[in-house]
Scaffold this motif. Sequence first.
Motif, PDB file in Angstrom:
ATOM      1  N   ASP A 246       0.864  -1.195   0.000  1.00  0.00           N
ATOM      2  CA  ASP A 246       0.000   0.000   0.000  1.00  0.00           C
ATOM      3  C   ASP A 246       0.897   1.241   0.000  1.00  0.00           C
ATOM      4  N   GLU A 250       1.966   3.763  -6.898  1.00  0.00           N
ATOM      5  CA  GLU A 250       1.396   2.790  -7.822  1.00  0.00           C
ATOM      6  C   GLU A 250       0.055   3.250  -8.364  1.00  0.00           C
ATOM      7  N   THR A 252      -3.771   2.311 -10.165  1.00  0.00           N
ATOM      8  CA  THR A 252      -4.862   1.397  -9.811  1.00  0.00           C
ATOM      9  C   THR A 252      -5.717   1.128 -11.047  1.00  0.00           C
ATOM     10  N   GLU A 256     -10.905   0.435  -8.401  1.00  0.00           N
ATOM     11  CA  GLU A 256     -10.146   0.107  -7.188  1.00  0.00           C
ATOM     12  C   GLU A 256      -9.922   1.366  -6.358  1.00  0.00           C
ATOM     13  N   ALA A 258      -7.596   1.203  -3.863  1.00  0.00           N
ATOM     14  CA  ALA A 258      -6.188   1.093  -3.452  1.00  0.00           C
ATOM     15  C   ALA A 258      -5.477   0.127  -4.393  1.00  0.00           C
ATOM     16  N   SER A 259      -4.162   0.212  -4.418  1.00  0.00           N
ATOM     17  CA  SER A 259      -3.369  -0.620  -5.335  1.00  0.00           C
ATOM     18  C   SER A 259      -2.901  -1.905  -4.667  1.00  0.00           C
ATOM     19  N   THR A 260      -3.626  -2.377  -3.682  1.00  0.00           N
ATOM     20  CA  THR A 260      -3.178  -3.520  -2.880  1.00  0.00           C
ATOM     21  C   THR A 260      -3.798  -4.829  -3.380  1.00  0.00           C
ATOM     22  N   HIS A 263      -6.372  -8.318  -6.384  1.00  0.00           N
ATOM     23  CA  HIS A 263      -7.034  -7.549  -7.428  1.00  0.00           C
ATOM     24  C   HIS A 263      -8.168  -8.422  -7.975  1.00  0.00           C
ATOM     25  N   TYR A 324       2.423  -0.250 -11.913  1.00  0.00           N
ATOM     26  CA  TYR A 324       2.774  -0.355 -10.490  1.00  0.00           C
ATOM     27  C   TYR A 324       4.197   0.093 -10.158  1.00  0.00           C
TER      28      TYR A 324
END
Length: 558
Positions: A246, A250, A252, A256, A258-260, A263, A324
């Motif tokens: 996180d 990055e 998304t 989304e 968040a980019s965590t 996916h 990312y």
Amino acid sequence: MIKIKFLPFVLFLLMGSTPTAIKAQKRNDSDNQKSVSLQVKPKLVVGLVVDQMRYDYLTRFWDHFGDGGFKRLANEGFNCKNNHFNYAPTYTGPGHASVYTGTTPSVHGVIGNDWYDKESGTSVYCAGDMTYASVGTTSDAGKMSPHRMNTTTITDELRLHTQMRGKVIAISLKDRGAVLPGGHTANGAYWLQGGDEGNWISSTYYMDKLPKWVTDFNASNIVEAYKKPWNTLKDISSYMESGADDNVYEGTFKGESASTFPHDLPTLWDANGKFTLLKSTPFGNSITTDFALSALDGEDLGKDDITDFLAVSFSSTDYVGHMYGVDSKEVQDTYMRLDMDLERLLKALDKKVGKGEYTVFLTSDHGANEVPAYLKDQKIPAGYVQVGVMQGKLNEFVEYTFGTNDLIKNISNNQIFLDHGVIKGLDLNLEKVQQTIAHELLGYEGVERTYTAYQMWQNEYRQGIPYILQNGYNQKRSGDVLLVLKPATVQYSITGSTHGSTYPYDTHVPLLFYGKGIKKGSTSAKTEIPDIAPTIASLLGISYPNGATGQPIVEVLD
């Protein structure tokens, strides 16, 4: 007196033994000649290009790789540890063209993915060709050919050497990643059409309709099966080689927050282009591997004594890197999964072609930069430039200095294209105009240095950044003024990584050779991308591509 007495006896011995010695020497020479092999004839050559793979990904993720993928190629093959692109800009189109032609954009002519065409006054795409039709789709996505690549490829030379009996099949998610490696004479080049389709397609340049094995693959549920959540292959806490999951560096997917991980691809499907979404995940590489394995069977590659060639480009690594960034856990997971796909491919080659009967090389089309925003937070010099701001400022300068705003026709690929007709009409000296604009640009934020086309024409650079720029400069296609941005300075979003520069993070990429005719070992001596095609040509005993400027890497060859 004694010397004179024994001289006849010594002469007799020497004369008597000479014919025997000569005959023995001739026999030895003959035996040696018989043992010398003029060529190695693997049943199949496999060229692997991993899009946007920095060299240090090999070392950084090494402990997470299994024994059958990257490690097998490096441990049982030959590792060129100091392999670099010797030109800029470092993009996908020029990268693939340079790997397979054995030369640089200055000769093969593919100076970018897209570039401003000085003859038509329009932007052109490196593989685009509207004179051909799509095969396997009703869209324009198949209107492609290699016609903008001016030279032959190693795949072309194999076809010519075998009187067109050796097969060449090229595969990539990206059209340019298949079209350019396939050369001008490929039996087939295939790329994945996303959106609602999720099918492998081609161009009428190669065929009128898809072969049955391709239609069968498209009709199967293989691609659809990858519409599933993307989570880490291993426990994410073991991904110590990457940054926090996180973070603000990055991008998304649409939808989304968040980019965590994980996916949720099924949930994100419609908002992110449906099948196009798979390209930005490691599943795109798995789909490519699935299709390559089908090509082995469908085309009977490596089934006889005439060498065939399978060119495969893994493109998802590039899509993931752009979104990312090079330090992301997504990039690490993508390479760990790619390692498994490589193992799967090598095992299939062992079984279908025969272990020791094929030759592989693996490289990349360019590297990638650390995210500048991240570097700045670590107190490392880095930054971003805005092309629009730069262009507006430059237009004002040109109008003030030369009395017209029609002088600049295009700015792209860090090059300024001038209107030579306007310059001539105003009775201006082209060299002076180039020089004046180059000096002006040196004062702009983010610009490290500038060069003019006149300098590229008048000098022969041997090293450093001017050498790299000159190898990327094509007299008929390139611009009038060339820009070099400062290290870690890019024209890109503040999230994700990009590429294109003259710096080592973009030029230093892996080069592994493996299989028949290849020594086991490694070298830290510098090698360059154009050396790949001459090395394979020397191995096969065939002609170098007709524009080749690289040299065979002799340490590699057994």
